[in-house]
Design an enzyme around this catalytic site. Structure first.
Site, PDB file in Angstrom:
ATOM      1  N   ASN A   8       0.788  -1.125  -0.046  1.00 13.01           N
ATOM      2  CA  ASN A   8       0.137   0.019   0.033  1.00 13.01           C
ATOM      3  C   ASN A   8       1.092   1.271   0.064  1.00 13.01           C
ATOM      4  O   ASN A   8       1.409   1.676   1.095  1.00 13.01           O
ATOM      5  CB  ASN A   8      -0.859   0.087   1.301  1.00 13.01           C
ATOM      6  CG  ASN A   8      -2.032   0.975   1.294  1.00 13.01           C
ATOM      7  OD1 ASN A   8      -1.837   2.178   0.476  1.00 13.01           O
ATOM      8  ND2 ASN A   8      -2.658   1.104   2.296  1.00 13.01           N
ATOM      9  N   ARG A 242     -11.589  14.208   8.778  1.00 10.38           N
ATOM     10  CA  ARG A 242     -12.375  14.759   7.428  1.00 10.38           C
ATOM     11  C   ARG A 242     -13.746  15.367   7.743  1.00 10.38           C
ATOM     12  O   ARG A 242     -14.286  14.607   8.576  1.00 10.38           O
ATOM     13  CB  ARG A 242     -12.386  13.597   6.339  1.00 10.38           C
ATOM     14  CG  ARG A 242     -11.169  13.557   5.629  1.00 10.38           C
ATOM     15  CD  ARG A 242     -11.174  12.430   4.642  1.00 10.38           C
ATOM     16  NE  ARG A 242      -9.977  11.391   5.094  1.00 10.38           N
ATOM     17  CZ  ARG A 242     -10.328  10.149   4.508  1.00 10.38           C
ATOM     18  NH1 ARG A 242     -11.134   9.888   3.952  1.00 10.38           N
ATOM     19  NH2 ARG A 242      -9.346   9.207   5.119  1.00 10.38           N
ATOM     20  N   PHE A 284     -10.544   8.023  18.395  1.00 14.48           N
ATOM     21  CA  PHE A 284     -11.323   7.681  19.321  1.00 14.48           C
ATOM     22  C   PHE A 284     -11.164   7.303  20.801  1.00 14.48           C
ATOM     23  O   PHE A 284     -12.136   7.298  21.685  1.00 14.48           O
ATOM     24  CB  PHE A 284     -12.566   6.570  18.605  1.00 14.48           C
ATOM     25  CG  PHE A 284     -13.458   7.279  17.975  1.00 14.48           C
ATOM     26  CD1 PHE A 284     -13.352   8.042  16.792  1.00 14.48           C
ATOM     27  CD2 PHE A 284     -14.841   7.535  18.332  1.00 14.48           C
ATOM     28  CE1 PHE A 284     -14.387   8.792  16.006  1.00 14.48           C
ATOM     29  CE2 PHE A 284     -15.788   8.341  17.826  1.00 14.48           C
ATOM     30  CZ  PHE A 284     -15.557   8.784  16.495  1.00 14.48           C
ATOM     31  N   GLY A 333     -15.494   0.852  14.385  1.00 16.60           N
ATOM     32  CA  GLY A 333     -16.502  -0.023  14.235  1.00 16.60           C
ATOM     33  C   GLY A 333     -16.354  -1.412  15.054  1.00 16.60           C
ATOM     34  O   GLY A 333     -17.203  -1.938  15.770  1.00 16.60           O
ATOM     35  N   GLU A 385      -8.108  -5.708   4.982  1.00 16.40           N
ATOM     36  CA  GLU A 385      -8.065  -5.347   3.492  1.00 16.40           C
ATOM     37  C   GLU A 385      -6.883  -5.907   2.824  1.00 16.40           C
ATOM     38  O   GLU A 385      -6.915  -6.523   1.671  1.00 16.40           O
ATOM     39  CB  GLU A 385      -7.807  -3.745   3.502  1.00 16.40           C
ATOM     40  CG  GLU A 385      -9.476  -3.325   3.766  1.00 16.40           C
ATOM     41  CD  GLU A 385      -9.077  -1.588   4.129  1.00 16.40           C
ATOM     42  OE1 GLU A 385      -8.730  -1.438   5.208  1.00 16.40           O
ATOM     43  OE2 GLU A 385      -9.565  -0.882   3.238  1.00 16.40           O
TER      44      GLU A 385
HETATM   45  P1  ADP Z   1      -7.498   3.545   9.033  1.00 13.89           P
HETATM   46  O1  ADP Z   1      -8.934   3.950   8.573  1.00 13.89           O
HETATM   47  O2  ADP Z   1      -6.307   4.303   9.220  1.00 13.89           O
HETATM   48  O3  ADP Z   1      -7.433   1.988   8.410  1.00 13.89           O
HETATM   49  P2  ADP Z   1      -8.327   1.819  11.509  1.00 13.89           P
HETATM   50  O4  ADP Z   1      -9.265   1.050  11.088  1.00 13.89           O
HETATM   51  O5  ADP Z   1      -7.343   1.338  12.021  1.00 13.89           O
HETATM   52  O6  ADP Z   1      -8.086   3.068  10.593  1.00 13.89           O
HETATM   53  O7  ADP Z   1      -9.040   2.821  12.752  1.00 13.89           O
HETATM   54  C1  ADP Z   1      -8.286   3.828  13.210  1.00 13.89           C
HETATM   55  C2  ADP Z   1      -9.038   4.461  14.483  1.00 13.89           C
HETATM   56  O8  ADP Z   1      -9.596   3.341  15.433  1.00 13.89           O
HETATM   57  C3  ADP Z   1      -8.541   5.029  15.442  1.00 13.89           C
HETATM   58  O9  ADP Z   1      -8.090   6.384  14.962  1.00 13.89           O
HETATM   59  C4  ADP Z   1      -9.133   5.038  16.613  1.00 13.89           C
HETATM   60  O10 ADP Z   1      -9.964   5.859  16.832  1.00 13.89           O
HETATM   61  C5  ADP Z   1     -10.037   3.794  16.623  1.00 13.89           C
HETATM   62  N1  ADP Z   1      -9.631   2.758  17.707  1.00 13.89           N
HETATM   63  C6  ADP Z   1      -8.975   1.716  17.581  1.00 13.89           C
HETATM   64  N2  ADP Z   1      -8.985   1.063  18.716  1.00 13.89           N
HETATM   65  C7  ADP Z   1      -9.734   1.348  19.260  1.00 13.89           C
HETATM   66  C8  ADP Z   1     -10.359   0.990  20.602  1.00 13.89           C
HETATM   67  N3  ADP Z   1     -10.050   0.029  21.546  1.00 13.89           N
HETATM   68  N4  ADP Z   1     -11.610   1.810  21.359  1.00 13.89           N
HETATM   69  C9  ADP Z   1     -11.888   2.890  20.355  1.00 13.89           C
HETATM   70  N5  ADP Z   1     -11.449   3.243  19.049  1.00 13.89           N
HETATM   71  C10 ADP Z   1     -10.554   2.540  18.525  1.00 13.89           C
END
Ligand code: ADP
Length: 401
Positions: A8, A242, A284, A333, A385
């Site tokens: 990537n 964003r 988050f 999520g 992914e």
């Molecule tokens: P990307 O879009 O960069 O692939 P990810 O799917 O890895 O991102 O998601 C990243 C986001 O997930 C982080 O910014 C964080 O806000 C959130 N995140 C990761 N772990 C947790 C957690 N345990 N609780 C809440 N939010 C989380």
């Protein structure tokens, strides 16, 4: 063991993984790494292999040097491409325009077509192309496959894909909804029919990819019928940094009345808006901490995020008519139980009931979080992914050998 190398490539970084395509979504990849700060004074290559993390620091003037350093580090630690059975290289390509609905074996002709799409994704496609060119030079005997973030949305009907703007201008400049995160939406949605025990063509579903970027997709019988990201990944849900959907008139106002340049507005909406724009933080986990401290800006950011999410869920329920499942995936999520609960709170009338205990349980795997009597099933399905790209790459390489 046959492996796929997944790349990537961004403008200043290359994320790479060696993936066994037969593994599950939550298994650790065989090896994972990152080349970063390409073009800066000092760059870093990080490799995690066999439970250990290794790093090299040195100037990395371009992608060629970066990938070469990564391969050398991998070789030093016993997982170099020449030491392993790599059957395909999968490349994430952000924009496939209207040209690509499926992953493609990369030939000079295909690469030329990806180059033609640069005007649609001036920040992303050139970096993806650099990665492809360098990797093809370094691994010339292995098939390379391009997997497009936009491909899954080819099936969207014109009413969902077209914007209500002048048709000639739109056609001349390729202005339409392309959608992004397609690999993730497709990957998680493919698990849902089995979890429901229903044939795929009978399933109507909504998938919510909530990571740093975030998007919602409505899927009927395995085909995307609408999605929240647009011509660019800036549209739709409020995200980490964003804005998501805003009145386009705001752009003119910021330019004419606030004297901001187009580049400044671009930066504002892409990097300094969303949850971060309102609360000061985009992660988050940090946002949750601030909410626990009753920080009012954090609450506001969270409420705007949830409001926008519910707005899309509601409109996709209407678009689909009947919904069998709603699935949460990606960092937020998969992990933020409060987001899932609030996104679907008070929707019993529409047949959606979250089971709070199931929702709060920490679990890495795919799971149902709705009550037994919820008409609409709600799932958390981890996305991967890289694994999806690895599977496409290996399948396509085998079919073409
Ligand atoms: P990307 O879009 O960069 O692939 P990810 O799917 O890895 O991102 O998601 C990243 C986001 O997930 C982080 O910014 C964080 O806000 C959130 N995140 C990761 N772990 C947790 C957690 N345990 N609780 C809440 N939010 C989380």
């Amino acid at each position: 063991m046959a492996l796929a190398l997944v790349l990537n490539s961004g403008s200043s970084s290359i994320k790479f993984q060696l993936v066994d395509p037969k593994k599950h979504a939550t298994d650790e990849p065989f090896a994972v790494g990152l080349v970063e700060q390409i073009g800066e004074e000092e760059g870093t290559v990080t490799l995690t292999y066999d439970g250990e993390k290794h790093q090299v620091h040195a100037p990395i003037p371009d992608h060629m040097v970066g990938l070469d350093m990564a391969f050398k580090l991998m070789h030093d630690k016993g997982c170099g491409p020449e030491d392993l059975d790599i059957t395909a290289v999968g490349h994430r390509v952000v924009h496939g325009g209207i040209l690509f609905s499926q992953p493609e074996i990369i030939t000079d002709e295909i690469l030329g077509m990806v180059k033609d799409l640069i005007p649609l994704a001036p920040l992303h496609n050139p970096a993806n192309i650099s990665g492809i060119e360098v990797a093809r030079q370094m691994l010339p005997d292995v098939p390379h496959v391009a997997v497009f973030d936009t491909g899954f949305f080819h099936s969207m009907p014109p009413a969902a894909a077209l914007y209500a703007i002048n048709a000639e201008v739109a056609a001349t400049h390729g202005i339409r909804r392309y959608g992004f995160h397609g690999t993730s939406h497709e990957y998680v949605s493919q698990h849902v029919p089995e979890m429901l025990g229903k044939p795929a063509e009978m399933v109507n579903q909504i998938t919510l990819h909530l990571g740093n970027g975030a998007s919602a997709t409505a899927i009927r019988g395995g085909k995307a019928v609408d999605t929240s990201m647009g011509m660019t990944p800036l549209a739709g849900l409020a995200m980490g940094t964003r804005s998501g959907d805003i009145d386009p008139g705001i752009v003119f106002h910021l330019h004419r009345s606030a004297g901001m340049s187009i580049d400044q507005i671009d930066h504002l909406l892409n990097r300094d808006s969303g949850v971060k724009g309102i609360s000061g933080v985009n992660d988050f986990r940090q946002l949750s901490k601030l909410i626990e401290e009753d920080d009012q800006d954090a609450w506001l950011a969270y409420n705007v995020y949830i409001h926008q999410l519910r707005r899309y869920i509601g409109s996709y329920m209407f678009a689909l008519g009947r919904v069998d499942a709603i699935t949460f995936t990606a960092g937020v999520g998969e992990n933020a139980a409060n987001v899932r609960e609030d996104a679907l709170a008070d929707l019993e009338y529409y047949g959606i009931k979250i089971d709070k205990d199931k929702n709060n349980r920490r679990d890495k795997g795919a799971r149902e979080i709705s009550t037994d009597d919820s008409q609409v099933k709600v799932f958390v399905i981890p996305t991967n992914e890289e694994l999806a790209i690895a599977r496409y790459a290996v399948t396509l390489a085998a079919a073409n050998s």
